[in-house]
Design a protein around this motif. Structure first.
Motif, mmCIF file in Angstrom:
data_model
loop_
_atom_site.group_PDB
_atom_site.id
_atom_site.type_symbol
_atom_site.label_atom_id
_atom_site.label_comp_id
_atom_site.label_asym_id
_atom_site.label_seq_id
_atom_site.Cartn_x
_atom_site.Cartn_y
_atom_site.Cartn_z
ATOM 1 N N GLU A 44 -2.882 24.683 -36.689
ATOM 2 C CA GLU A 44 -3.097 25.084 -38.181
ATOM 3 C C GLU A 44 -3.897 23.674 -38.896
ATOM 4 N N PRO A 45 -4.793 24.269 -39.187
ATOM 5 C CA PRO A 45 -5.852 23.107 -39.941
ATOM 6 C C PRO A 45 -4.833 22.462 -41.256
ATOM 7 N N ALA A 46 -5.216 21.117 -41.047
ATOM 8 C CA ALA A 46 -4.613 20.421 -42.228
ATOM 9 C C ALA A 46 -2.950 20.106 -41.721
ATOM 10 N N GLU A 47 -2.352 20.796 -41.164
ATOM 11 C CA GLU A 47 -0.906 20.610 -40.686
ATOM 12 C C GLU A 47 -0.732 19.903 -39.414
ATOM 13 N N HIS A 48 -1.550 20.629 -38.449
ATOM 14 C CA HIS A 48 -1.550 19.959 -37.041
ATOM 15 C C HIS A 48 -2.916 19.432 -36.663
ATOM 16 N N VAL A 49 -3.872 19.809 -37.373
ATOM 17 C CA VAL A 49 -5.248 18.980 -36.927
ATOM 18 C C VAL A 49 -6.191 19.024 -38.136
ATOM 19 N N LYS A 50 -7.176 17.821 -38.038
ATOM 20 C CA LYS A 50 -8.075 17.528 -39.058
ATOM 21 C C LYS A 50 -9.369 16.909 -38.881
ATOM 22 N N ARG A 51 -10.570 17.165 -39.208
ATOM 23 C CA ARG A 51 -11.641 16.880 -38.697
ATOM 24 C C ARG A 51 -11.354 15.165 -39.344
ATOM 25 N N VAL A 52 -12.209 14.178 -38.314
ATOM 26 C CA VAL A 52 -12.146 12.983 -38.666
ATOM 27 C C VAL A 52 -13.615 12.669 -39.510
ATOM 28 N N ARG A 53 -13.726 12.438 -40.429
ATOM 29 C CA ARG A 53 -14.878 12.476 -41.402
ATOM 30 C C ARG A 53 -15.453 11.058 -40.969
ATOM 31 N N ARG A 54 -14.802 10.073 -40.505
ATOM 32 C CA ARG A 54 -15.354 8.714 -40.094
ATOM 33 C C ARG A 54 -16.431 8.968 -38.952
ATOM 34 N N ALA A 55 -16.537 9.962 -38.294
ATOM 35 C CA ALA A 55 -17.337 10.178 -37.234
ATOM 36 C C ALA A 55 -17.881 11.420 -37.019
ATOM 37 N N PRO A 56 -18.445 11.990 -38.059
ATOM 38 C CA PRO A 56 -18.711 13.237 -38.283
ATOM 39 C C PRO A 56 -20.018 13.895 -37.312
ATOM 40 N N GLU A 57 -20.787 12.891 -36.752
ATOM 41 C CA GLU A 57 -21.988 13.318 -35.697
ATOM 42 C C GLU A 57 -21.148 13.521 -34.409
ATOM 43 N N ILE A 58 -20.172 13.109 -34.192
ATOM 44 C CA ILE A 58 -19.458 13.307 -32.452
ATOM 45 C C ILE A 58 -18.408 14.629 -32.611
ATOM 46 N N HIS A 59 -18.119 15.115 -33.737
ATOM 47 C CA HIS A 59 -17.225 16.371 -33.750
ATOM 48 C C HIS A 59 -15.869 15.745 -33.232
ATOM 49 N N MET A 60 -15.372 14.773 -33.847
ATOM 50 C CA MET A 60 -14.054 14.218 -33.565
ATOM 51 C C MET A 60 -12.877 14.725 -34.502
ATOM 52 N N PHE A 61 -11.865 15.077 -33.872
ATOM 53 C CA PHE A 61 -10.775 15.730 -34.666
ATOM 54 C C PHE A 61 -9.332 15.031 -34.492
ATOM 55 N N GLU A 62 -8.343 14.944 -35.115
ATOM 56 C CA GLU A 62 -7.348 14.133 -35.205
ATOM 57 C C GLU A 62 -5.911 15.391 -34.930
ATOM 58 N N ILE A 63 -5.498 15.188 -33.885
ATOM 59 C CA ILE A 63 -3.834 16.190 -33.875
ATOM 60 C C ILE A 63 -3.072 15.395 -34.477
ATOM 61 N N ARG A 64 -2.100 16.030 -35.230
ATOM 62 C CA ARG A 64 -1.017 15.300 -35.881
ATOM 63 C C ARG A 64 0.257 15.596 -35.569
ATOM 64 N N TRP A 65 1.377 14.456 -35.228
ATOM 65 C CA TRP A 65 2.577 14.634 -35.035
ATOM 66 C C TRP A 65 3.285 13.815 -36.055
ATOM 67 N N ASN A 66 4.091 14.326 -36.908
ATOM 68 C CA ASN A 66 4.652 13.490 -38.224
ATOM 69 C C ASN A 66 6.141 13.140 -38.176
ATOM 70 N N HIS A 67 7.041 13.795 -37.197
ATOM 71 C CA HIS A 67 8.400 13.446 -37.258
ATOM 72 C C HIS A 67 9.006 13.492 -35.601
ATOM 73 N N ILE A 68 8.538 12.729 -34.674
ATOM 74 C CA ILE A 68 8.823 12.197 -33.726
ATOM 75 C C ILE A 68 10.173 11.380 -33.680
ATOM 76 N N GLY A 69 11.374 11.841 -33.329
ATOM 77 C CA GLY A 69 12.470 11.266 -33.504
ATOM 78 C C GLY A 69 12.599 10.095 -32.300
ATOM 79 N N THR A 70 13.007 9.117 -32.954
ATOM 80 C CA THR A 70 13.263 7.674 -32.324
ATOM 81 C C THR A 70 14.516 6.843 -32.823
ATOM 82 N N LYS A 71 14.788 5.785 -31.990
ATOM 83 C CA LYS A 71 15.735 4.778 -32.554
ATOM 84 C C LYS A 71 15.158 3.545 -32.667
ATOM 85 N N ARG A 72 15.647 2.750 -33.627
ATOM 86 C CA ARG A 72 15.195 1.343 -33.675
ATOM 87 C C ARG A 72 16.471 0.608 -33.740
#
Length: 172
Positions: A70-98
């Protein structure tokens, strides 16, 4: 490729490759790399949490391979490097312990993970760099830290393009 949407969100099958993974197991290698990064950053992952983390990474990459991110929720374009068509896949809630260094007690924690990948106008993508999102004391510092990680992905792209990023399945 002129589309702003990733091929991983266009409803068609896509092949995912992790750089420098020459003989299959790309999704599993990526998940193992994420676990390694989280542990190195002080997260505690018992057997259950480690398996859950790997499952979350693998499930999202399998969604990418089926073209259902899903665009924006899972994946978005990396504007910092537009000429190389780079994207970012996002995980926002990976459970761990500290572990609290003073009390020794464990508390639940959540990690945010980012994976940068490149598209070349084909039905395949190559994962270049993965990291845990770091937060600074303000938005400017958080953006600076994120930009550093994007620059690492760009460096991986540039350094590996001539060798197909070490992915033998792509080499001519």
């Amino acid at each position: 490729m002129t589309s702003r949407d990733s091929v991983c969100s266009q409803g068609k099958a896509v092949s995912y490759y992790w750089r420098m993974c020459p003989n299959g197991g790309h999704i599993e290698q990526t998940a193992e790399k994420v676990v390694e990064i989280l542990k190195n950053n002080g997260h505690v992952l018992n057997g259950y949490l480690e398996a859950d983390c790997e499952a979350q990474i693998e499930a999202r990459l399998e969604l990418a391979e089926s073209g259902r991110l899903e665009p924006a929720e899972h994946v978005k374009r990396v504007r910092r490097a537009p000429e190389i068509h780079m994207f970012e896949i996002r995980w926002n809630h990976i459970g761990t312990k500290r572990q609290d260094k003073v009390s020794g007690m464990y508390e639940e924690s959540r990690a945010m993970v980012r994976l940068y990948y490149v598209e070349q106008g084909e039905q395949w993508v190559v994962g270049l760099h993965v990291h845990e999102k770091a937060f600074g004391p303000n938005d400017d510092e958080t953006n600076r830290l994120q930009n550093q990680e994007m620059d690492k992905a760009r460096t991986c792209f540039e350094a590996g393009a001539d060798s197909w990023w070490g992915v033998t399945e792509l080499a001519p």
